[in-house]
Design a protein around this motif. Sequence first.
Motif, PDB file in Angstrom:
ATOM      1  N   HIS A 104      10.143  -4.806  -3.262  1.00 10.22           N
ATOM      2  CA  HIS A 104       9.100  -3.819  -2.917  1.00 10.22           C
ATOM      3  C   HIS A 104       8.609  -4.057  -1.490  1.00 10.22           C
ATOM      4  CE1 HIS A 104       5.307  -1.521  -4.527  1.00 10.22           C
ATOM      5  NE2 HIS A 104       5.506  -1.251  -3.251  1.00 10.22           N
ATOM      6  N   HIS A 115       7.864  -2.023   2.527  1.00  9.72           N
ATOM      7  CA  HIS A 115       7.725  -0.759   3.279  1.00  9.72           C
ATOM      8  C   HIS A 115       7.853  -1.091   4.759  1.00  9.72           C
ATOM      9  CE1 HIS A 115       6.075   1.408  -0.261  1.00  9.72           C
ATOM     10  NE2 HIS A 115       5.386   0.302  -0.503  1.00  9.72           N
ATOM     11  N   LYS A 144      11.404   6.058  -7.224  1.00 15.60           N
ATOM     12  CA  LYS A 144       9.986   5.677  -7.286  1.00 15.60           C
ATOM     13  C   LYS A 144       9.154   6.946  -7.343  1.00 15.60           C
ATOM     14  CE  LYS A 144       6.167   3.290  -5.630  1.00 15.60           C
ATOM     15  NZ  LYS A 144       6.159   2.715  -4.310  1.00 15.60           N
ATOM     16  N   HIS A 151       3.466  -3.170  -8.534  1.00 16.11           N
ATOM     17  CA  HIS A 151       2.193  -3.803  -8.144  1.00 16.11           C
ATOM     18  C   HIS A 151       1.072  -3.724  -9.192  1.00 16.11           C
ATOM     19  CE1 HIS A 151       1.159   0.240  -6.869  1.00 16.11           C
ATOM     20  NE2 HIS A 151       1.636   0.162  -5.648  1.00 16.11           N
ATOM     21  N   ASP A 179       5.133  -5.709  -1.805  1.00 20.55           N
ATOM     22  CA  ASP A 179       4.488  -4.466  -1.326  1.00 20.55           C
ATOM     23  C   ASP A 179       4.110  -4.613   0.153  1.00 20.55           C
ATOM     24  OD1 ASP A 179       3.538  -1.896  -1.334  1.00 20.55           O
ATOM     25  OD2 ASP A 179       1.703  -2.346  -2.434  1.00 20.55           O
TER      26      ASP A 179
HETATM   27 ZN    ZN Z   1       4.336  -0.110  -2.142  1.00 18.98          ZN
END
Ligand code: ZN
Length: 470
Positions: A59, A61, A151, A240, A316
Amino acid sequence: METVLIRNGTIVTAAERYEADVYVDRGVISSIGPQSGRPADTVLDASGLLVLPGGIDAHTHLDMPLCDIASTDDFETGTIAAACGGTTTIIDFATQEAGQGLLPALDAWMARAEGKAVIDYAFHVAICEWNDRTASDMARLVQRDGVTSFKLFMAYPGRLMLDDASIFRVLLHARHIGALVSVHAENGGVIEVLVSEALRRGDVAPRFHALTRPAAAEREAVARAIALAEMASAPIYIVHVSCTGAVECIEQARERGLPVHGETCPHYLVLSDAEYERPGFEAAKYVMSPPLRSVADQDALWRATASRAIEVVATDHCPFGMDDPPHKRRGLDDFSKIPSGAPGIETRLMLLWDSGVRAGRISPNRFVDLTATAPAKIFGLWPRKGTIAVGTDADLVLWDPGAQTRLSASTHHMRVDYSLYEGRVVTGAPAAVLSRGEVVVRNGAYVGRRGRGQFLRRAPHAGRAARIDS
Ligand code: ZN
Ligand code: URP
Ligand code: ZN
């Protein structure tokens, strides 16, 4: 580099711990066992070190556009930081643009990563609307590109949020084509109302980000996501997870044998909502969604990582600058304008070892499972990634369980001007990291090559419509 010999180490996998040498030939583990006297191009002495499978961060970004800005780590800086922390594979998110199909999203993110990533990478594709191309694009991504997970967002209305009918359609189709659906589970409608009420009252400080995203809004969305997946007979992965209510929903579903997977992140395990009481605008550093929760929620998450209701710890990682660039400052007078997200790609293994293994909450085997083996299995990278065995990629971490690191923005490799953990000292760190047999980190320093990372095609989801056995 053709051959590598790692001598005198202690191998730890999700299931085993034993002393053995590891021999690597052209990026793949070719032999495990005594190798005394065997010549190799590179010899690494792992005496006193553990040899772990490279971490898989499911996970991240990197270079993620958000309105007119982007998360500050791109695929080069972000993967360098990942490698320095012992992660050798990431799965990032390629997000659909409204009115577009899903294939352009993958093309756009491939272009961001190619020539930059220093470790291997894959993509989940994030679907933000169901249109007449979605079903065929999903099938094409699975079959043509090996993109086998999608997702969905139950939050961020008007931008990313899907309604229940669209979520249900995606789940039905995903099951049919052998894909896994993951969800950001927070009730976006409720949060939108709470945010507008707070702003109307003049409650604009960063801590209102947390107060307008209550744990109940997460629990409700997790329960709804699981119910939708059950009605679609589809597996589901909750990203998360941050609170007790969400953990309980996942536990109850798994007790009923439903194929429900849970993920949490180090910040939910080691930080609490006390951070929102920081003076001035400092609390903006901790604006992420879901927000940090109570110490009781933390305890529930630790119990769930041990009991396997939480199977994966990912980061995340979504960094935005405080001052340089002043991304977070955009919300100085309105918390809802603070870009949501925080850095963590580099510190995942160190924090989980320190607060998990060293603190006696999880075993070293469980640590490997949470950080490498389970994400490899769930996301179709197993057995190439996620373990140490003959024939697997030589993605390896020589882990020094006694090494101390003072976490700080002044020394980390992440391209962001703050650390969630400034000044915190953790014990346990990578001494060296190999990616497909190439040493990319040595003595804590990055020694890899820009662009050497490869795109990973993944297998369809093994648990398609299956029930959990244990
Ligand atoms: Zn995320
Ligand atoms: O606040 C967060 N988590 N930002 C990244 C995007 C997401 O919701 O995962
Ligand atoms: Zn999210």
